[in-house]
Design an enzyme around this catalytic site. Structure first.
Site, PDB file in Angstrom:
ATOM      1  N   ARG A   1      32.003  40.265  28.779  1.00  0.00           N
ATOM      2  CA  ARG A   1      31.665  39.044  29.501  1.00  0.00           C
ATOM      3  C   ARG A   1      32.587  37.926  29.046  1.00  0.00           C
ATOM      4  O   ARG A   1      32.994  37.856  27.878  1.00  0.00           O
ATOM      5  CB  ARG A   1      30.203  38.617  29.248  1.00  0.00           C
ATOM      6  CG  ARG A   1      29.172  39.415  30.005  1.00  0.00           C
ATOM      7  CD  ARG A   1      29.203  39.090  31.500  1.00  0.00           C
ATOM      8  NE  ARG A   1      28.206  39.851  32.230  1.00  0.00           N
ATOM      9  CZ  ARG A   1      28.407  41.052  32.753  1.00  0.00           C
ATOM     10  NH1 ARG A   1      29.576  41.651  32.619  1.00  0.00           N
ATOM     11  NH2 ARG A   1      27.446  41.659  33.425  1.00  0.00           N
TER      12      ARG A   1
ATOM     13  N   GLU B   1      34.717  31.930  34.745  1.00  0.00           N
ATOM     14  CA  GLU B   1      35.309  32.604  35.900  1.00  0.00           C
ATOM     15  C   GLU B   1      34.564  32.221  37.187  1.00  0.00           C
ATOM     16  O   GLU B   1      33.360  31.945  37.141  1.00  0.00           O
ATOM     17  CB  GLU B   1      35.302  34.127  35.699  1.00  0.00           C
ATOM     18  CG  GLU B   1      33.938  34.737  35.522  1.00  0.00           C
ATOM     19  CD  GLU B   1      33.989  36.227  35.167  1.00  0.00           C
ATOM     20  OE1 GLU B   1      33.260  36.972  35.847  1.00  0.00           O
ATOM     21  OE2 GLU B   1      34.714  36.637  34.244  1.00  0.00           O
TER      22      GLU B   1
ATOM     23  N   HIS C   1      37.440  40.796  37.079  1.00  0.00           N
ATOM     24  CA  HIS C   1      36.090  41.304  36.817  1.00  0.00           C
ATOM     25  C   HIS C   1      35.787  42.520  37.705  1.00  0.00           C
ATOM     26  O   HIS C   1      34.803  42.540  38.453  1.00  0.00           O
ATOM     27  CB  HIS C   1      35.053  40.197  37.041  1.00  0.00           C
ATOM     28  CG  HIS C   1      33.782  40.441  36.264  1.00  0.00           C
ATOM     29  ND1 HIS C   1      33.010  39.418  35.746  1.00  0.00           N
ATOM     30  CD2 HIS C   1      33.133  41.583  35.905  1.00  0.00           C
ATOM     31  CE1 HIS C   1      31.953  39.924  35.125  1.00  0.00           C
ATOM     32  NE2 HIS C   1      32.019  41.240  35.215  1.00  0.00           N
TER      33      HIS C   1
END
Length: 334
Positions: free
Chosen positions: A241, A270, A288
């Site tokens: 993360r 993000e 991601h």
């Protein structure tokens, strides 16, 4: 005849999954990908019995306050730092996630980032596409760092970390890990992994992969002090993360040659990225997508649907959702 229950899906989803949901409930699915503001989330959730949402949808106390209808929220991810689980528990709302179905795919991608960053694949491809390969390349151009025979460090040794470790045997790597608790001996043997403290992991790893969950405690688990312990020849990979790494400190270490390379699939804040990361050639960046294989994303969506349907009393697992985060809530339903 009682009205059918309603489920809201916050992002576009595979048609076959929506069709399966529609066998039992009325489905309101978003047709385009978007971030939903808290007010919009509150409005959408106020009129449904269940919801499937993504990591970009933060659901906290204010979003569900006073909601007497909502019964279940299924996160389309194994991580759930976008959910305030204690607040959902207080509100009597079941929270679910999608564990296990993505372990192997994320492990594959962690290796892809590690290999790509170590061997400078991203920078070399950009150089080639820009028409720079005109012949006469020096013998010592594009030197990367080896993976085979090196020491792999894994910070966070859950199921994904174990899947990453198992792959190291094919590269004849020595595997070290740091975790909140030691793995059972049979698992350690299967992974060929040894437990060390965090400082030793950082000092000894030639390649460090981060797969720990994000929490208040793990925020900036790798910051300036931790990066200073690492070898200047080391490669860091984050598929966990954003926020686990201090991106500003990482960019400085990469820019100043205190770290050889990095492969990053997640970022602080993000989809915004630290500007320095975009300017560096020794970092491999991706948006991601570690779980983004066709099979795995379909499995994640199917599991999210199973969670919702079971929580609402439908399907073969009626009343027994496969992946509850706060199962104590279900005791209040009987």
């Amino acid at each position: 005849m009682s009205a059918r229950q309603k489920v809201w899906v916050s992002r576009p989803l595979f048609p076959e999954v929506l069709a399966r949901l529609s066998e039992y409930v009325d489905v309101q699915a978003e047709a385009i990908e978007r971030r939903h503001a808290p007010e919009a989330l509150r409005e959408h959730l106020s009129g449904v019995d269940g919801a499937i949402i993504g990591l970009a949808d933060p659901v906290g106390a204010a979003v569900v306050e006073g909601n007497q209808r909502l019964r279940v929220i299924a996160n389309l991810a194994v991580g759930y730092n976008n959910l305030d689980v204690p607040a959902l528990t207080r509100a009597g709302i079941l929270a679910c996630n999608t564990p296990d179905v993505l372990n192997e795919t994320v492990a594959d991608y962690a290796w892809a980032l590690m290999l790509g960053a170590a061997r400078r694949v991203g920078a070399a491809e950009r150089w080639l596409r820009a028409g720079q390969w005109q012949g006469g390349m020096r013998f010592d151009d594009w030197l990367g760092v080896d993976v085979h025979g090196k020491t792999l460090g894994i910070l966070g040794m859950g199921r994904i970390g174990q899947a990453i470790a198992r792959r190291a045997a094919g590269f004849d790597m020595h595997v070290l890990y740091h975790n909140r608790s030691r793995l059972p001996e049979p698992v350690e043997r299967e992974c060929r992994a040894s437990l060390v403290d965090k400082a030793e992991l950082l000092r000894r790893a030639d390649h460090l992969i981060l797969v720990l969950p994000y929490s208040r405690e793990s925020h900036h688990a790798v910051g300036a002090a931790e990066l200073a312990l690492m070898k200047p020849t080391a490669v860091l990979v984050n598929v966990a993360r954003g926020g686990i790494v201090d991106d500003a400190a990482l960019a400085a270490a990469l820019r100043e040659g205190r770290l050889a390379a990095a492969g990053l699939d997640v970022f602080e804040g993000e989809p915004a990225l630290h500007a320095d990361l975009l300017r560096l050639e020794n970092v491999l960046l991706s948006p991601h997508i570690a779980s983004a294989s066709a099979d795995t994303r379909r499995a994640m969506a199917a599991l999210a649907a199973d969670n919702v349907l079971a929580a609402l009393g439908h399907g073969p697992r009626a009343g027994r959702p496969p992946a509850p985060l706060n199962p104590e809530v279900m005791k209040r339903w009987s």
